[in-house]
Design an enzyme around this catalytic site. Structure first.
Site, short mmCIF file in Angstrom:
data_model
loop_
_atom_site.label_atom_id
_atom_site.label_comp_id
_atom_site.label_asym_id
_atom_site.label_seq_id
_atom_site.Cartn_x
_atom_site.Cartn_y
_atom_site.Cartn_z
N HIS A 81 -0.71 -8.17 22.45
CA HIS A 81 -0.37 -7.31 21.58
C HIS A 81 1.54 -6.75 22.34
O HIS A 81 1.41 -6.14 23.92
CB HIS A 81 -0.34 -5.49 22.37
N HIS A 124 5.38 -7.60 22.01
CA HIS A 124 6.71 -7.77 21.51
C HIS A 124 7.56 -8.45 21.65
O HIS A 124 8.66 -8.12 23.15
CB HIS A 124 7.77 -6.11 20.69
N HIS A 130 0.02 -1.04 14.11
CA HIS A 130 0.75 -0.51 14.89
C HIS A 130 0.33 1.22 14.79
O HIS A 130 0.74 1.53 13.14
CB HIS A 130 1.47 -0.06 15.63
N GLU A 178 -0.52 5.48 17.27
CA GLU A 178 -0.03 5.43 18.85
C GLU A 178 1.13 6.83 19.21
O GLU A 178 0.50 7.42 20.16
CB GLU A 178 1.06 4.42 18.84
N ASP A 225 3.04 -4.84 25.69
CA ASP A 225 3.71 -3.95 24.71
C ASP A 225 5.17 -4.90 24.39
O ASP A 225 5.70 -5.52 23.98
CB ASP A 225 3.96 -2.36 24.64
N ASP A 226 6.29 -3.97 25.56
CA ASP A 226 7.35 -4.55 25.81
C ASP A 226 8.06 -4.43 26.82
O ASP A 226 8.60 -3.35 27.42
CB ASP A 226 8.24 -3.27 24.22
#
Ligand code: ADE
Ligand code: ZN
Length: 341
Positions: A18, A20, A198, A201, A279-280
């Site tokens: 996961h 990005h 997603h 969340e 994630d980010d």
């Protein structure tokens, strides 16, 4: 934290499922690309950018995430971004990544699909040769944009099936539930793309169920809210549908008040196939191993839990069974090595 736990987190081979790629844009690279491409940003220094990264919810973050990626213009920019991430996580023991990209965020501002894909793919191919990191790409549909634009992205992806393995669904969850994307996911599955999304969340357990039943997702991205629903927990445990959880992301987007409230341990104890991811990472203050460290400390995970999470990262991946076994054997070998000190 014991030396043994620390060494395990540092050295165990891991997959990230996961991630990005646009969320790995570090402030220094953002400013350098802004200069290179003559893009005006509301920041003058790395400190300005860091100061802006205070989020009250997912949408707060997404507004800055889309602004930041405006500096990405050329194939070389996408290559540089992707290569920087791969170099960083190579040092964290990462040996496989299943990476999201958001083509509509770029095509929407006039950047060609092939420019984006070309830069990402050339870096992934370089990583396979030079860093022995394998990868799969997941193209996400942006849920705040209309269905017809998702179909346009799918048309582009169909021309590059050799490079795109799966389709995903990201961006604003509230107000944009899975039923809006039932048709495009059906079309994508028919074209041979593996579906993920997603869900749960900022949304609800019902959104997770819609992802499973309507979009036929094979992996749940986040899925925190599934833990609110005992029947859904049972179903996910029985099917061993993987969840890609992101503890530092949840913290920074105020999905949880403290890391101690992360559902990772609860999900493990309920028998779910749970994984830990970043994630980010540039926006949420930590890469893959920072996320492992955060849950290890806050949730009182033991050394076996860390090994289980590393093994889950491969079990939950989309690689072949024989490749999974090779990664699991590599983990066992490193554990033995770490025990020797
Ligand atoms: N796009 C990038 N990161 C995201 C996240 N955590 N949730 C939804 N969309 C995203
Ligand atoms: Zn995400």
């Amino acid at each position: 934290m014991t030396d043994f736990a620390n060494a395990l987190i540092d050295r165990l081979p891991k997959a990230e499922l996961h991630l990005h790629i646009e969320g790995t844009l570090e402030p220094d690279l953002m400013l350098a690309l802004a200069k290179r491409n003559k893009v005006t940003l509301p920041y003058e220094s790395v400190e300005d950018v860091a100061k802006a990264y205070e989020f009250d919810c997912l949408q707060d973050f997404l507004d800055l995430y889309y602004l930041g990626m405006s500096v990405l213009q050329t194939e070389q920019d996408f290559h540089d971004l992707t290569w920087a991430y791969l170099l960083k996580v190579h040092a964290d023991g990462l040996t496989h990544v299943e990476m999201f990209f958001d083509p509509q965020a770029h095509t929407d501002r006039g950047i060609a699909f092939e420019t984006v894909l070309g830069g990402i793919v050339s870096a992934l191919e370089r990583a396979e040769k030079e860093l022995k990191i394998t990868s799969k790409l997941i193209m996400c549909f942006l849920r705040h944009l209309p269905e017809e634009q998702a179909f346009d992205a799918l048309d582009c992806a169909c021309k590059h099936k050799e490079h795109i393995f799966a389709v995903g669904l990201d961006s604003s969850e509230k107000g944009f539930p899975p039923p809006l994307f039932e048709r495009v996911f059906a079309a994508a599955r028919k074209e041979g793309f593996t579906p993920v999304a997603h869900v749960g969340e900022e949304g609800t357990a019902e959104n997770v169920r819609e992802g499973l039943d309507l979009l036929k997702i094979e992996r749940v991205d986040h899925g925190n809210r599934a833990l609110d629903d005992p029947a859904l927990i049972k179903r996910l445990a029985k099917q061993q549908t993987p969840l890609t959880m992101c503890p530092l992301s949840n913290l920074r987007l105020k999905g949880i008040p403290t890391i101690g409230d992360s559902p990772v341990k609860k999900a493990m104890d309920a028998g779910l196939l749970v994984t830990v991811n970043s994630d980010d990472p540039s926006y949420f203050g930590g890469y893959l191993n920072d996320n492992y460290r955060a849950v290890h400390q806050a949730l009182d995970l033991n050394e076996q839990d860390i090994i289980t999470l590393a093994k889950n990262s491969f079990k939950a991946s989309f690689i072949s069974d024989s490749a999974k076994q090779a990664h699991l054997d590599a983990i066992d070998a490193v554990v033995e090595d770490v025990k020797k000190g």
